[in-house]
Design an enzyme around this catalytic site. Structure first.
Site, mmCIF file in Angstrom:
data_model
loop_
_atom_site.group_PDB
_atom_site.id
_atom_site.type_symbol
_atom_site.label_atom_id
_atom_site.label_comp_id
_atom_site.label_asym_id
_atom_site.label_seq_id
_atom_site.Cartn_x
_atom_site.Cartn_y
_atom_site.Cartn_z
ATOM 1 N N ASN A 7 7.788 -2.350 -13.812
ATOM 2 C CA ASN A 7 7.327 -2.806 -12.489
ATOM 3 C C ASN A 7 6.592 -4.126 -12.713
ATOM 4 O O ASN A 7 5.421 -4.140 -13.095
ATOM 5 C CB ASN A 7 6.400 -1.745 -11.880
ATOM 6 C CG ASN A 7 5.960 -2.109 -10.473
ATOM 7 O OD1 ASN A 7 6.225 -3.217 -9.988
ATOM 8 N ND2 ASN A 7 5.293 -1.195 -9.814
ATOM 9 N N ARG A 90 11.785 -2.048 -10.884
ATOM 10 C CA ARG A 90 11.460 -1.894 -9.461
ATOM 11 C C ARG A 90 11.521 -3.281 -8.815
ATOM 12 O O ARG A 90 10.940 -4.238 -9.326
ATOM 13 C CB ARG A 90 10.047 -1.350 -9.324
ATOM 14 C CG ARG A 90 9.618 -1.287 -7.888
ATOM 15 C CD ARG A 90 8.142 -1.417 -7.752
ATOM 16 N NE ARG A 90 7.784 -1.441 -6.339
ATOM 17 C CZ ARG A 90 6.656 -1.945 -5.894
ATOM 18 N NH1 ARG A 90 5.774 -2.457 -6.713
ATOM 19 N NH2 ARG A 90 6.414 -1.933 -4.602
ATOM 20 N N HIS A 180 8.209 0.844 0.195
ATOM 21 C CA HIS A 180 7.895 2.161 -0.386
ATOM 22 C C HIS A 180 9.109 3.095 -0.314
ATOM 23 O O HIS A 180 8.965 4.319 -0.351
ATOM 24 C CB HIS A 180 6.748 2.893 0.353
ATOM 25 C CG HIS A 180 5.416 2.230 0.275
ATOM 26 N ND1 HIS A 180 4.576 2.147 1.360
ATOM 27 C CD2 HIS A 180 4.770 1.615 -0.740
ATOM 28 C CE1 HIS A 180 3.463 1.519 1.012
ATOM 29 N NE2 HIS A 180 3.567 1.169 -0.273
ATOM 30 N N ASN A 211 -3.115 2.271 -1.142
ATOM 31 C CA ASN A 211 -3.726 0.989 -0.855
ATOM 32 C C ASN A 211 -2.882 0.273 0.203
ATOM 33 O O ASN A 211 -3.385 -0.339 1.129
ATOM 34 C CB ASN A 211 -3.773 0.212 -2.161
ATOM 35 C CG ASN A 211 -4.892 -0.754 -2.160
ATOM 36 O OD1 ASN A 211 -5.763 -0.711 -1.291
ATOM 37 N ND2 ASN A 211 -4.856 -1.654 -3.096
ATOM 38 N N GLY A 212 -1.571 0.371 0.008
ATOM 39 C CA GLY A 212 -0.602 0.002 1.044
ATOM 40 C C GLY A 212 -0.062 1.313 1.587
ATOM 41 O O GLY A 212 0.104 2.264 0.831
ATOM 42 N N ARG A 241 -5.035 -4.690 4.624
ATOM 43 C CA ARG A 241 -4.053 -5.219 5.588
ATOM 44 C C ARG A 241 -4.270 -4.631 6.975
ATOM 45 O O ARG A 241 -4.623 -3.458 7.096
ATOM 46 C CB ARG A 241 -2.630 -4.889 5.118
ATOM 47 C CG ARG A 241 -2.267 -5.575 3.819
ATOM 48 C CD ARG A 241 -0.918 -5.101 3.306
ATOM 49 N NE ARG A 241 -1.024 -4.645 1.935
ATOM 50 C CZ ARG A 241 -0.088 -3.973 1.277
ATOM 51 N NH1 ARG A 241 1.043 -3.661 1.872
ATOM 52 N NH2 ARG A 241 -0.273 -3.609 0.028
ATOM 53 N N GLU A 334 -2.410 12.079 -1.267
ATOM 54 C CA GLU A 334 -2.454 13.158 -2.262
ATOM 55 C C GLU A 334 -3.869 13.654 -2.538
ATOM 56 O O GLU A 334 -4.043 14.732 -3.105
ATOM 57 C CB GLU A 334 -1.873 12.658 -3.608
ATOM 58 C CG GLU A 334 -0.386 12.394 -3.569
ATOM 59 C CD GLU A 334 0.090 11.626 -4.793
ATOM 60 O OE1 GLU A 334 -0.538 11.734 -5.860
ATOM 61 O OE2 GLU A 334 1.097 10.911 -4.685
ATOM 62 N N ASN A 335 -4.866 12.818 -2.195
ATOM 63 C CA ASN A 335 -6.221 13.142 -2.645
ATOM 64 C C ASN A 335 -7.266 13.338 -1.569
ATOM 65 O O ASN A 335 -8.251 14.025 -1.799
ATOM 66 C CB ASN A 335 -6.720 12.033 -3.585
ATOM 67 C CG ASN A 335 -5.979 12.046 -4.897
ATOM 68 O OD1 ASN A 335 -6.031 13.033 -5.629
ATOM 69 N ND2 ASN A 335 -5.256 10.979 -5.180
ATOM 70 N N GLU A 386 7.735 7.335 -8.219
ATOM 71 C CA GLU A 386 8.754 6.292 -8.068
ATOM 72 C C GLU A 386 9.450 6.008 -9.400
ATOM 73 O O GLU A 386 10.640 5.706 -9.438
ATOM 74 C CB GLU A 386 8.088 5.018 -7.527
ATOM 75 C CG GLU A 386 7.686 5.158 -6.078
ATOM 76 C CD GLU A 386 6.533 4.268 -5.654
ATOM 77 O OE1 GLU A 386 5.375 4.597 -5.986
ATOM 78 O OE2 GLU A 386 6.777 3.240 -5.001
HETATM 79 P P1 ADP Z 1 -1.351 1.581 -4.408
HETATM 80 O O1 ADP Z 1 -0.840 1.377 -3.022
HETATM 81 O O2 ADP Z 1 -2.109 0.406 -4.957
HETATM 82 O O3 ADP Z 1 -0.354 2.186 -5.372
HETATM 83 P P2 ADP Z 1 -2.629 4.191 -4.510
HETATM 84 O O4 ADP Z 1 -1.463 4.963 -4.056
HETATM 85 O O5 ADP Z 1 -3.118 4.412 -5.899
HETATM 86 O O6 ADP Z 1 -2.505 2.651 -4.226
HETATM 87 O O7 ADP Z 1 -3.838 4.532 -3.516
HETATM 88 C C1 ADP Z 1 -5.093 3.945 -3.584
HETATM 89 C C2 ADP Z 1 -5.992 4.643 -2.575
HETATM 90 O O8 ADP Z 1 -6.023 6.041 -2.878
HETATM 91 C C3 ADP Z 1 -7.432 4.153 -2.583
HETATM 92 O O9 ADP Z 1 -7.858 3.931 -1.267
HETATM 93 C C4 ADP Z 1 -8.201 5.316 -3.195
HETATM 94 O O10 ADP Z 1 -9.458 5.458 -2.620
HETATM 95 C C5 ADP Z 1 -7.335 6.524 -2.894
HETATM 96 N N1 ADP Z 1 -7.495 7.498 -3.976
HETATM 97 C C6 ADP Z 1 -6.958 7.446 -5.184
HETATM 98 N N2 ADP Z 1 -7.359 8.491 -5.944
HETATM 99 C C7 ADP Z 1 -8.195 9.212 -5.184
HETATM 100 C C8 ADP Z 1 -8.975 10.416 -5.361
HETATM 101 N N3 ADP Z 1 -8.950 11.076 -6.510
HETATM 102 N N4 ADP Z 1 -9.706 10.872 -4.333
HETATM 103 C C9 ADP Z 1 -9.723 10.229 -3.151
HETATM 104 N N5 ADP Z 1 -9.012 9.080 -2.927
HETATM 105 C C10 ADP Z 1 -8.279 8.581 -3.914
#
Ligand code: ADP
Length: 401
Positions: A7, A90, A180, A211-212, A241, A334-335, A386
């Site tokens: 990537n 990617r 995505h 993040n996105g 964004r 997921e979190n 991915e």
């Molecule tokens: P990207 O789009 O850069 O791949 P990610 O999918 O890693 O980003 O997502 C980043 C976001 O996920 C951030 O806003 C972060 O706060 C949230 N995040 C990541 N891990 C956790 C966690 N363990 N608990 C809560 N939020 C999380």
């Protein structure tokens, strides 16, 4: 078969070496700050690792670090480079040209280059990555490109057109592409598997919240609409964004502040979203912590995000005519169980019912259903992957060739 997944960004290059016999990760790492100063990090599947500063002037020099780490005596995972059977890249923007993954040829590289105006930072970096890969691994190692946009190529024209004069679609290919796609494709296929049903019979809404972020409506395994557009700026509010807004907001602020198009681009892409509203951070964790401590603007950012998710789910339910499953994925999906809970509690009109206890535990890589047996819609948390999709596509195309 061992496949290297790449990537490549403008100043970074992430990689994973995957053993396709059991799809295990043999090693992964990241070259950061390419062309600036350089930082390299590598971790083998068994935990052996290394991390150091090293000057990487370009992507070829970054690839040399990856190559050296893979065959290194201490942290390496293969004896010879020839053990890498193929490389999968990617690619963010495949435009209207690429509707599926393909083997790399000179023509394919030229086509990806021709799409640079639609994704200046990303596609230019990907081309550098592919060329650097050829420099270091040679022309005999097959390379495959997997596009973020490809899964969305089934969208009907009514969904992908913007109501600007038609000539801009013809002249500049201005339309919705969506991003995505590899993630939406992975989680939708996995969702059908978990439901024990054929994806052809299912209507789903997949929410990639990171993040996105993007939300996609999938009918019978085919995308019918997605929230991101010409670029990954449209749709729901994100870390930095805006997501969708009245286009007049752009011209109004630009005129008032005297901003150039490029300055507006920075404002919309890097200073808005969670960061712009909360003034605290672009990271969901920080914003949630600030809201908990009583910060009203952080709470507003959270409420807005959840409201946007709710609106898209409503709109896409109307588009699909029915919804069998809703999937949450990526960092936030997921979190952050609280967003899932707040959104799902407002979906009672669809017959959605989630188990709050199960939902609270579905974090940090847990995969599973969070809806109750009574729920009319199945709701899942599915960690995205991915890289595995890229590796599988690469293997399939190499085997076919
Ligand atoms: P990207 O789009 O850069 O791949 P990610 O999918 O890693 O980003 O997502 C980043 C976001 O996920 C951030 O806003 C972060 O706060 C949230 N995040 C990541 N891990 C956790 C966690 N363990 N608990 C809560 N939020 C999380």
């Amino acid at each position: 078969m061992k496949i290297l997944v790449i990537n490549a960004g403008s100043s970074s290059m992430k990689y994973q070496l995957i053993d396709m016999t059991d799809e295990s990760i043999l090693a992964k790492g990241n070259c950061e700050r390419i062309g600036i100063d350089g930082h390299f990090k590598h971790t083998a599947g068994d935990g052996r690792s290394c991390e150091y500063d090293v000057v990487m002037n370009n992507h070829t020099e970054a690839f040399i670090q990856i190559k050296n780490a893979l065959i290194d005596e201490k942290v390496g995972v293969i004896k010879e480079l020839s053990e890498v059977s193929a490389i999968g890249h990617r690619i963010v923007q495949g435009g209207s040209i690429f509707k599926e993954s393909v083997l790399v040829t000179e023509k394919v590289i030229e086509d990806i280059e021709s799409l640079i105006p639609l994704a200046p930072l990303h596609n230019a970096a990907h081309v550098q990555g592919i060329r650097a890969c050829i420099d270091v691994f040679g022309k005999d190692v097959p390379e495959v490109v997997v596009f973020d946009t490809a899964f969305h190529s089934t969208m009907p024209q009514t969904a992908y057109m913007y109501a600007v004069p038609y000539e801009y679609y013809e002249k500049y290919a201005v339309r919705r592409y969506g991003f995505h796609g590899t993630s939406h494709r992975y989680v939708s296929a996995r969702c059908a598997e978990l439901m024990g049903k054929d994806i052809k019979d299912l209507k789903m809404i997949t929410c990639h919240l990171g993040n996105g972020s993007s939300i996609t409506a999938i009918d019978g395994g085919k995308v019918v609409d997605t929230s991101m557009g010409l670029t990954p700026l449209d749709g729901i509010m994100m870390g930095t964004r805006t997501g969708c807004l009245d286009p007049s907001v752009v011209t109004f602020i630009a005129e008032k502040e005297g901003f150039t198009p490029s300055e507006m681009d920075t404002l919309l892409n890097k200073k808005s979203g969670f960061l712009g509203i909360s003034g605290v951070s672009s990271d969901d964790r920080d914003v949630c912590a600030a809201a908990e401590a009583g910060n009203a603007r952080a709470q507003l950012a959270i409420d807005m995000l959840e409201y946007h998710i709710l609106k898209y789910i409503g709109a896409y339910t109307a588009v699909l005519g029915r919804v069998d499953a809703i999937v949450f994925t990526a960092g936030i999906g997921e979190n952050q169980s609280s967003h899932r809970e707040n959104v799902c509690h407002k979906l009672g009109y669809l017959g959605v019912e989630i188990d709050d206890k199960v939902n609270a535990k579905a974090i940090r890589g847990v995969e599973g259903k969070i809806s109750t047996e009574n729920s009319k819609v199945d709701v899942f948390v599915i960690p995205t992957n991915e890289e595995i999709v890229i590796a599988r596509d690469t293997m399939a195309l190499v085997n076919k060739a």
